[in-house]
Each structure stands twice: as structure tokens, then as C-alpha cells.
Design an enzyme around this catalytic site. Sequence first.
Site, PDB file in Angstrom:
ATOM      1  N   GLY A  75       0.834  -1.018  -0.192  1.00 31.45           N
ATOM      2  CA  GLY A  75       0.261  -0.033   0.265  1.00 31.45           C
ATOM      3  C   GLY A  75       0.993   1.196   0.231  1.00 31.45           C
ATOM      4  O   GLY A  75       2.449   1.287   0.369  1.00 31.45           O
ATOM      5  N   ALA A  86       2.757   4.456   1.464  1.00 32.32           N
ATOM      6  CA  ALA A  86       3.588   4.733   2.677  1.00 32.32           C
ATOM      7  C   ALA A  86       3.730   3.780   3.604  1.00 32.32           C
ATOM      8  O   ALA A  86       4.053   3.073   4.858  1.00 32.32           O
ATOM      9  CB  ALA A  86       3.175   5.821   3.419  1.00 32.32           C
ATOM     10  N   GLY A 140       6.792   0.760   3.033  1.00 31.45           N
ATOM     11  CA  GLY A 140       7.614   0.702   3.060  1.00 31.45           C
ATOM     12  C   GLY A 140       8.782  -0.232   1.947  1.00 31.45           C
ATOM     13  O   GLY A 140       9.435  -0.567   2.369  1.00 31.45           O
ATOM     14  N   SER A 185       9.147   0.942  -1.336  1.00 28.26           N
ATOM     15  CA  SER A 185      10.724   1.561  -1.702  1.00 28.26           C
ATOM     16  C   SER A 185      11.683   1.672  -1.369  1.00 28.26           C
ATOM     17  O   SER A 185      12.308   0.719  -1.788  1.00 28.26           O
ATOM     18  CB  SER A 185       9.950   2.973  -2.152  1.00 28.26           C
ATOM     19  OG  SER A 185       9.359   3.112  -3.134  1.00 28.26           O
ATOM     20  N   THR A 239       9.349   6.687 -12.459  1.00 29.71           N
ATOM     21  CA  THR A 239       7.780   6.797 -13.075  1.00 29.71           C
ATOM     22  C   THR A 239       6.629   8.198 -13.247  1.00 29.71           C
ATOM     23  O   THR A 239       5.901   7.919 -13.828  1.00 29.71           O
ATOM     24  CB  THR A 239       6.956   5.900 -13.485  1.00 29.71           C
ATOM     25  OG1 THR A 239       6.721   5.230 -12.554  1.00 29.71           O
ATOM     26  CG2 THR A 239       7.423   4.148 -14.315  1.00 29.71           C
ATOM     27  N   SER A 240       7.327   8.907 -12.177  1.00 31.92           N
ATOM     28  CA  SER A 240       6.599   9.470 -11.368  1.00 31.92           C
ATOM     29  C   SER A 240       7.304  11.412 -12.100  1.00 31.92           C
ATOM     30  O   SER A 240       7.376  11.168 -12.760  1.00 31.92           O
ATOM     31  CB  SER A 240       7.126  10.213 -10.146  1.00 31.92           C
ATOM     32  OG  SER A 240       6.478   9.127  -9.473  1.00 31.92           O
ATOM     33  N   HIS A 298      12.461  10.909  -1.806  1.00 30.40           N
ATOM     34  CA  HIS A 298      13.366   9.232  -2.840  1.00 30.40           C
ATOM     35  C   HIS A 298      14.461   9.815  -2.522  1.00 30.40           C
ATOM     36  O   HIS A 298      15.703   8.519  -2.842  1.00 30.40           O
ATOM     37  CB  HIS A 298      11.762   8.480  -3.501  1.00 30.40           C
ATOM     38  CG  HIS A 298      11.224   8.042  -2.967  1.00 30.40           C
ATOM     39  ND1 HIS A 298      10.898   7.077  -3.090  1.00 30.40           N
ATOM     40  CD2 HIS A 298       9.774   8.245  -2.594  1.00 30.40           C
ATOM     41  CE1 HIS A 298       9.828   6.534  -2.490  1.00 30.40           C
ATOM     42  NE2 HIS A 298       9.074   7.372  -2.431  1.00 30.40           N
ATOM     43  N   ASP A 350      10.412   1.612 -10.445  1.00 34.30           N
ATOM     44  CA  ASP A 350       9.651   2.577  -8.860  1.00 34.30           C
ATOM     45  C   ASP A 350       8.239   4.075 -10.213  1.00 34.30           C
ATOM     46  O   ASP A 350       9.161   4.374  -9.843  1.00 34.30           O
ATOM     47  CB  ASP A 350      10.481   2.922  -8.131  1.00 34.30           C
ATOM     48  CG  ASP A 350       9.674   3.057  -6.919  1.00 34.30           C
ATOM     49  OD1 ASP A 350       8.750   2.806  -6.689  1.00 34.30           O
ATOM     50  OD2 ASP A 350      10.335   3.667  -5.565  1.00 34.30           O
TER      51      ASP A 350
END
Length: 173
Positions: free
Chosen positions: A11, A13, A15, A17, A36-37, A51, A84
Site C-alpha cells: 500500500g 507508504a 515501505g 520502495s 515513472t513519476s 526518495h 519505481d
Amino acid sequence: MSKQVTLILGGAASGKSSYAERICFNSAKRRTYLATSQIVDSEMRVKIDKHVVQRGGGWTTYEEHLDLSPILLSFDQSQICLLDCATMWLSNQLLAGNNLQIAQQELLTAISCCKSELVIVSNEVGMGIVPDNALARQFREAQGRLNIVLAEHADCVVHVVAGLPNVLKGAVS
């Protein structure tokens, strides 16, 4: 030895990543990060900056929000790639109005043909309430289908909850 494809689910947040990054740090291979963001507002900028700091140095970063195939196909066996994340990629595809079935098949083909070890992060979005609008319901369904096919193609699948990894399939390399 064939390459390993590891799918990390969890889900928001949870953990996932951080866990995926640890897998990459434990590898002797050159670390690559495929982001990809898109930076669409200040909140996303802060999240991405966090990040980057969390990851630390020693990464080659690629940024692409739609067409991941050319980048994935450029990697070789000396690398480990952290993708990610598949969830942001899917959101980008949906919002761009792209055909999700075609985009998903192109991604799976690129993953299959990629020569580097892959660690793919994706959100598990199907454990909450049914969204109240059609776009959100379409996304939730598409994300569930994407996670299913990614898990089918992965050698290892890990579900991270509250920072704790639960191996669902295979073994973490």
C-alpha cells in the site's frame, strides 16, 4: 544464470520502495533507477526529493513516464534496475488516454526481453473501499490486472506491510 524479476507490492507508504532499494543495495551489480513519476505539483516534488535522498548516491537515474521499453531494452546483465513504480506508470497511461491493454503488453514484452535484473514496485490498491467515480474504479481494476500479470511473470513476489516483507512467491535474491 537467468535474470531475476522481483515484484514488490504494498500500500501507499508501506515501505515497499525502501525494501526494493535494499534489494538493489545488496546486489553487486550497477544500480539503475527507472522513475515513472511526473512532477505535477510541489507535493510530488517533495516526495521525489525525499526518495532521492533516501536512495543515496551510486544510482544512474532514468525518468520516463510512458514508454519504458527503450530504456529497459538498453540495460545489460551488469545492472540491476529498480522500476519505481508500475502504479504511476499505469496512472500516466490512463490519464494520457492510451490503450491500457496495448501499453501493458508492451511493458511485459520489455520486461521479458530486458537483460538486467529487475525490481519492480507496484501498489496494491484493491484492499480499500470501492471508489465513488468511474475513473477511479477503472484505475483500480486496471491496477489489479497489471499486478496479476506482473506477479505471473515475476520470479519473486513480496508484499510489504508496515515495512515488513512477506514473500508470496519465489525467493529474494
